[in-house]
Design an enzyme around this catalytic site. Structure first.
Site, short mmCIF file in Angstrom:
data_model
loop_
_atom_site.label_atom_id
_atom_site.label_comp_id
_atom_site.label_asym_id
_atom_site.label_seq_id
_atom_site.Cartn_x
_atom_site.Cartn_y
_atom_site.Cartn_z
CG PHE A 234 43.33 42.96 -35.85
CD1 PHE A 234 41.98 42.75 -36.04
CD2 PHE A 234 44.22 42.09 -36.49
CE1 PHE A 234 41.50 41.71 -36.82
CE2 PHE A 234 43.76 41.05 -37.27
CZ PHE A 234 42.41 40.85 -37.44
CE LYS A 235 42.85 37.90 -36.57
NZ LYS A 235 43.23 36.65 -37.23
CG ASP A 236 45.16 41.78 -27.95
OD1 ASP A 236 45.06 40.61 -27.54
OD2 ASP A 236 46.25 42.34 -28.12
#
Length: 434
Positions: free
Chosen positions: A106-108
């Site tokens: 998700f940190k993309d």
């Protein structure tokens, strides 16, 4: 829009100053002076919109006074070049799959957005030699490293706790080279985070290296994470569901949860949020008792949540004017052991064929315990299960396929700088390597 420090003793900053500095001079976290309320028409229109169109509208509300709209649209479009689907797992329960980006986590979203925004501001200032520091318990490091890879004039140092991230996670930021330096710390994630904060408080080091942070302490990292909450709602609305919606969030450093709370303040009609904790349960304890007692983190199967002193807790306190009653009315908390997480990965895979990663499994469990009759639940699936291959395979008793993009990282040579957890050693290394 200006940004103030949660510690209330630093001068107001512009968006550019807040992004480039990362942390306020008084060690506080930057917060926007206003949280814009989106018009009612926006929520009917987004039903027919894709993730980039939704994100452009939300970004314009958050940042449109500080960046030209065409430049902001370019940043959003370039950062969000992948899908974020909502997948039905069982009746009334959906997974928001946030792992379809380049590093499968998700940190993309936040890392790619921040890399592009910081690059824009650096070019506007005519600066050279910006140094990005980021502490990671797993996925942040890979997302930030890949988001900044090859960005001219920016050097990134990724600090991670030795032996406490998965092999695939480690490979994603130790094999890149170029402008990315992996620093393996003999300690915990909290030690890594403390080193980053100490570096920011060192005035001479800041002047010499022009430091900024890419952790969720940076407003350009955590605020864009609000985009996918609106996208999740839009996908539910297309199914005819727009009321009694609850969202369960795997919670470590609390940046993801904080972004969801910002989305709610901007008008997103979410009934309540659920904070899912592993054995690192300081936020769960706060929700139950009103007492916040940070302590050293312990290692678990859901390693990205192994945080004993979550930075964004200060933002949540500030957002709710330090009212425990107000916070606990919007957020319920649950905690789970490794055994419970492993068991549910096995059970859900057997019953529905859906494969959970340890963090999504924790959020699924919290959602199942919290969900009431008539409610529709979303849990955030924050990483691809293959990033935790050995753990997940042990749970389900069969081999899982590694996506080609992940397998590529595993074939490359790893390079790290090994350091103890004391600031003197880290400071010296930073100067020598910059």
């Amino acid at each position: 829009m200006n940004y103030y420090s949660t510690n209330q003793s630093a001068p107001a900053a512009t968006l550019q100053e807040a992004v480039v500095k990362g942390l306020a001079p008084d060690r506080g976290l930057y917060m926007p002076e206003e949280i814009p309320l989106l018009p009612a028409g926006f929520f009917s229109e987004i039903v027919h919109s894709g993730v980039t169109d939704i994100a452009r509208s939300v970004a314009r509300a958050l940042f449109g006074d500080d960046i030209p709209h065409d430049e902001l649209a370019r940043i959003v479009t370039d950062a969000l070049n992948f899908e974020i689907p909502l997948v039905r797992v069982e009746e009334g329960l959906y997974a928001l799959e946030l792992f379809h980006g380049p590093t499968f986590a998700f940190k993309d979203v936040g890392a790619r957005f921040m890399a592009r925004m910081l690059s824009y501001f650096v070019q506007q200032q005519g600066q050279e030699g910006v140094t990005v520091l980021v502490a990671t318990s797993g996925d942040t490091g890979s997302a930030v490293a890949n988001g900044f890879l090859g960005v001219e004039g920016i050097r990134v140092f990724v600090l991670y706790p030795s032996g406490k991230v998965s092999d695939i996670q480690e490979a994603q930021f130790t094999t890149l080279g170029r402008n990315i330096v992996a620093v393996e710390i003999d300690g915990t994630f909290d030690d890594c985070q403390a080193l980053v904060k100490s570096a920011f408080m060192d005035e001479e080091l800041n002047r010499q290296l022009n430091l900024t942070s890419a952790n969720s302490i940076n407003v350009a990292r955590f605020l864009p994470q609000s985009f996918y909450y609106f996208h999740a709602f839009a996908q539910l609305a297309r199914l005819g569901i727009s009321r009694e919606v609850i969202i369960s969030v795997p919670s470590g450093n609390l940046g993801n949860l904080t972004a969801g709370l910002f989305a709610k303040r901007m008008g997103l009609p979410i009934k309540r949020f659920i904070a899912a904790n592993n054995r690192n349960d300081v936020f769960w304890e706060y929700l139950q008792s009103g007492r916040y007692l940070p302590r050293p983190s312990v290692q678990t199967i859901a390693n990205a949540m192994d945080v004993g002193s979550p930075s964004n807790f200060d933002r949540i306190l500030d957002l709710y004017s330090y009212s425990h009653e107000a916070i606990s009315s919007d957020i319920s908390g649950y905690r789970f052991s490794d055994g419970e997480i492993e068991s549910v990965i096995k059970r859900v895979h057997k019953e529905s064929g859906y494969l959970l990663d340890p963090h999504g499994a924790c959020a699924y469990l919290a959602l199942k315990e919290s969900k009431r009759a008539g409610e529709t639940g979303i849990f955030l699936a924050t990483a691809h299960p293959a990033k935790f291959k050995e753990s997940v395979e042990r749970c389900i008793g069969e081999e899982i396929e590694i996506p080609e993009g992940l397998a590529t990282f595993m074939k490359k040579n790893r390079e790290t700088i090994q350091l103890p957890s004391d600031f003197g050693s880290f400071r010296k290394a930073l100067i020598n390597l910059s």
